[in-house]
Scaffold this motif. Structure first.
Motif, PDB file in Angstrom:
ATOM      1  N   GLU A 149       8.904  23.697 -33.092  1.00  0.00           N
ATOM      2  CA  GLU A 149       9.789  23.082 -34.090  1.00  0.00           C
ATOM      3  C   GLU A 149      10.758  24.112 -34.664  1.00  0.00           C
ATOM      4  OE1 GLU A 149      10.060  19.917 -35.035  1.00  0.00           O
ATOM      5  OE2 GLU A 149       8.304  19.025 -34.099  1.00  0.00           O
ATOM      6  N   SER A 150      10.261  25.309 -34.915  1.00  0.00           N
ATOM      7  CA  SER A 150      11.122  26.383 -35.431  1.00  0.00           C
ATOM      8  C   SER A 150      12.203  26.731 -34.418  1.00  0.00           C
ATOM      9  CB  SER A 150      10.294  27.626 -35.767  1.00  0.00           C
ATOM     10  OG  SER A 150       9.378  27.336 -36.799  1.00  0.00           O
ATOM     11  N   GLY A 151      11.817  26.822 -33.153  1.00  0.00           N
ATOM     12  CA  GLY A 151      12.778  27.138 -32.100  1.00  0.00           C
ATOM     13  C   GLY A 151      13.869  26.092 -31.983  1.00  0.00           C
ATOM     14  N   THR A 152      13.493  24.829 -32.100  1.00  0.00           N
ATOM     15  CA  THR A 152      14.466  23.746 -32.032  1.00  0.00           C
ATOM     16  C   THR A 152      15.422  23.805 -33.218  1.00  0.00           C
ATOM     17  OG1 THR A 152      12.856  22.376 -30.865  1.00  0.00           O
ATOM     18  CG2 THR A 152      14.714  21.240 -31.836  1.00  0.00           C
ATOM     19  N   THR A 153      14.881  24.091 -34.388  1.00  0.00           N
ATOM     20  CA  THR A 153      15.720  24.229 -35.588  1.00  0.00           C
ATOM     21  C   THR A 153      16.675  25.401 -35.445  1.00  0.00           C
ATOM     22  OG1 THR A 153      14.009  23.234 -36.974  1.00  0.00           O
ATOM     23  CG2 THR A 153      15.673  24.569 -38.088  1.00  0.00           C
ATOM     24  N   VAL A 154      16.167  26.522 -34.959  1.00  0.00           N
ATOM     25  CA  VAL A 154      17.014  27.699 -34.734  1.00  0.00           C
ATOM     26  C   VAL A 154      18.147  27.350 -33.774  1.00  0.00           C
ATOM     27  CG1 VAL A 154      17.069  29.980 -33.621  1.00  0.00           C
ATOM     28  CG2 VAL A 154      15.295  29.449 -35.315  1.00  0.00           C
ATOM     29  N   PHE A 155      17.808  26.660 -32.680  1.00  0.00           N
ATOM     30  CA  PHE A 155      18.845  26.283 -31.715  1.00  0.00           C
ATOM     31  C   PHE A 155      19.908  25.422 -32.387  1.00  0.00           C
ATOM     32  CE2 PHE A 155      20.867  23.389 -28.819  1.00  0.00           C
ATOM     33  CZ  PHE A 155      21.368  24.258 -27.860  1.00  0.00           C
ATOM     34  N   GLU A 167      34.789  30.793 -34.192  1.00  0.00           N
ATOM     35  CA  GLU A 167      33.583  31.553 -33.842  1.00  0.00           C
ATOM     36  C   GLU A 167      33.768  32.180 -32.461  1.00  0.00           C
ATOM     37  OE1 GLU A 167      30.754  33.619 -34.071  1.00  0.00           O
ATOM     38  OE2 GLU A 167      30.458  32.163 -35.674  1.00  0.00           O
ATOM     39  N   ARG A 168      33.393  33.450 -32.325  1.00  0.00           N
ATOM     40  CA  ARG A 168      33.559  34.163 -31.059  1.00  0.00           C
ATOM     41  C   ARG A 168      32.235  34.680 -30.494  1.00  0.00           C
ATOM     42  NH1 ARG A 168      37.507  31.717 -30.575  1.00  0.00           N
ATOM     43  NH2 ARG A 168      39.588  32.324 -31.189  1.00  0.00           N
ATOM     44  N   ARG A 169      31.201  34.730 -31.331  1.00  0.00           N
ATOM     45  CA  ARG A 169      29.917  35.257 -30.852  1.00  0.00           C
ATOM     46  C   ARG A 169      29.294  34.303 -29.846  1.00  0.00           C
ATOM     47  NH1 ARG A 169      27.302  35.887 -36.622  1.00  0.00           N
ATOM     48  NH2 ARG A 169      28.623  34.062 -36.851  1.00  0.00           N
ATOM     49  N   SER A 170      28.491  34.853 -28.961  1.00  0.00           N
ATOM     50  CA  SER A 170      27.818  34.035 -27.942  1.00  0.00           C
ATOM     51  C   SER A 170      26.691  33.231 -28.588  1.00  0.00           C
ATOM     52  CB  SER A 170      27.246  34.920 -26.837  1.00  0.00           C
ATOM     53  OG  SER A 170      26.132  35.654 -27.334  1.00  0.00           O
ATOM     54  N   LEU A 171      26.285  32.170 -27.918  1.00  0.00           N
ATOM     55  CA  LEU A 171      25.167  31.374 -28.423  1.00  0.00           C
ATOM     56  C   LEU A 171      23.885  32.201 -28.414  1.00  0.00           C
ATOM     57  CD1 LEU A 171      24.098  28.743 -29.546  1.00  0.00           C
ATOM     58  CD2 LEU A 171      23.881  27.879 -27.202  1.00  0.00           C
ATOM     59  N   ALA A 172      23.728  33.066 -27.423  1.00  0.00           N
ATOM     60  CA  ALA A 172      22.535  33.921 -27.368  1.00  0.00           C
ATOM     61  C   ALA A 172      22.475  34.831 -28.595  1.00  0.00           C
ATOM     62  CB  ALA A 172      22.534  34.745 -26.084  1.00  0.00           C
ATOM     63  N   ASP A 173      23.616  35.423 -28.958  1.00  0.00           N
ATOM     64  CA  ASP A 173      23.649  36.307 -30.128  1.00  0.00           C
ATOM     65  C   ASP A 173      23.375  35.534 -31.416  1.00  0.00           C
ATOM     66  OD1 ASP A 173      24.162  38.484 -28.534  1.00  0.00           O
ATOM     67  OD2 ASP A 173      26.311  38.560 -28.989  1.00  0.00           O
ATOM     68  N   SER A 175      21.725  32.695 -31.717  1.00  0.00           N
ATOM     69  CA  SER A 175      20.315  32.269 -31.728  1.00  0.00           C
ATOM     70  C   SER A 175      19.413  33.408 -32.182  1.00  0.00           C
ATOM     71  CB  SER A 175      19.891  31.780 -30.334  1.00  0.00           C
ATOM     72  OG  SER A 175      20.589  30.629 -29.969  1.00  0.00           O
ATOM     73  N   ALA A 176      19.671  34.607 -31.663  1.00  0.00           N
ATOM     74  CA  ALA A 176      18.865  35.768 -32.055  1.00  0.00           C
ATOM     75  C   ALA A 176      19.040  36.069 -33.541  1.00  0.00           C
ATOM     76  CB  ALA A 176      19.262  36.981 -31.212  1.00  0.00           C
ATOM     77  N   GLU A 177      20.264  35.918 -34.027  1.00  0.00           N
ATOM     78  CA  GLU A 177      20.535  36.178 -35.447  1.00  0.00           C
ATOM     79  C   GLU A 177      19.821  35.163 -36.342  1.00  0.00           C
ATOM     80  OE1 GLU A 177      24.487  35.663 -38.043  1.00  0.00           O
ATOM     81  OE2 GLU A 177      24.695  37.118 -36.414  1.00  0.00           O
ATOM     82  N   VAL A 178      19.895  33.891 -35.981  1.00  0.00           N
ATOM     83  CA  VAL A 178      19.239  32.845 -36.784  1.00  0.00           C
ATOM     84  C   VAL A 178      17.728  33.007 -36.723  1.00  0.00           C
ATOM     85  CG1 VAL A 178      18.893  30.347 -37.061  1.00  0.00           C
ATOM     86  CG2 VAL A 178      21.176  31.235 -36.558  1.00  0.00           C
ATOM     87  N   LEU A 179      17.192  33.318 -35.550  1.00  0.00           N
ATOM     88  CA  LEU A 179      15.749  33.541 -35.440  1.00  0.00           C
ATOM     89  C   LEU A 179      15.335  34.747 -36.280  1.00  0.00           C
ATOM     90  CD1 LEU A 179      13.046  32.712 -34.199  1.00  0.00           C
ATOM     91  CD2 LEU A 179      13.597  34.191 -32.237  1.00  0.00           C
ATOM     92  N   GLY A 180      16.138  35.790 -36.267  1.00  0.00           N
ATOM     93  CA  GLY A 180      15.865  36.957 -37.100  1.00  0.00           C
ATOM     94  C   GLY A 180      15.839  36.607 -38.575  1.00  0.00           C
TER      95      GLY A 180
END
Length: 196
Positions: A149-155, A167-173, A175-180
């Motif tokens: 559930e946390s992962g889905t929310t982060v996504f 916005e210019r940052r990648s989705l991977a970046d 996602s890592a920032e929001v998860l952090g």
């Protein structure tokens, strides 16, 4: 009789998105979508069950990207580390050149309550599938559900940021920032114990 046209599903998807964005989802018919790319309504329904499915086509690849991330995570990874792998894997489906398409698609979805409900259902289904995959790796019931559930929310949060204008940052970046940020929040939590 119409001859077979290569790339028909992709052409129909592109045309549908353009028509939905300019004329409105409710005001656009499957026939109009097909005719706009020189195909028949019958061809449209050979590829999609209804016009809503044009927006949600590719769901299987989306879910599979998360599952691939779960499957390729190191054996000793924690549940949240596994989710981080799943988020990285899913971000691969959204290269920068797809941002404009995703932005337009989300705009169409946001303008229609039934489409918003379908999108929410899609993410809920994803969380359930990821939780099942975590359990299959030996993660406990509650931890698997919380991590998925946390992962889905982060996504969802990262994706909303990714499609913002400018916005210019990648989705991977992202996602890592929001998860952090989530991990930072949970580190500061002290759960009081009840007495009695």
């Amino acid at each position: 009789m119409a001859r077979w046209e290569p790339g028909a599903p992709e052409r129909l998807q592109k045309a549908a998105l353009e028509l939905f964005a300019t004329r409105g989802y409710e005001q656009t018919t499957a026939t109009e979508i097909a005719q706009s790319v020189g195909l028949t309504e019958r061809t449209f329904f050979r590829h999609f069950s209804d016009k809503r499915e044009v927006l949600f086509h590719g769901q299987d690849a989306f879910v599979q990207a998360f599952l691939t991330g779960v499957d390729t995570a190191p054996p000793d990874a924690s549940p949240i580390e596994i989710v981080a792998c799943a988020l990285r894997s899913a971000a691969g489906l959204f290269p920068d050149e797809r941002r404009s398409h995703s932005r337009t698609r989300q705009s169409v979805i946001e303008q229609n309550p039934a489409l918003r409900e379908r999108e929410a259902h899609k993410l809920a289904g994803l969380a359930t599938t990821v939780a099942d995959a975590l359990r299959a790796r030996g993660v406990g019931e509650v931890a698997a559900t919380l991590a998925a559930e946390s992962g889905t929310t982060v996504f969802g949060i990262a994706f909303a940021q990714w499609i913002r204008e400018g916005e210019r940052r990648s989705l991977a970046d992202l996602s890592a920032e929001v998860l952090g940020e989530l991990l930072t929040l949970t580190r500061k939590v002290t759960v009081p114990r009840t007495i009695g």
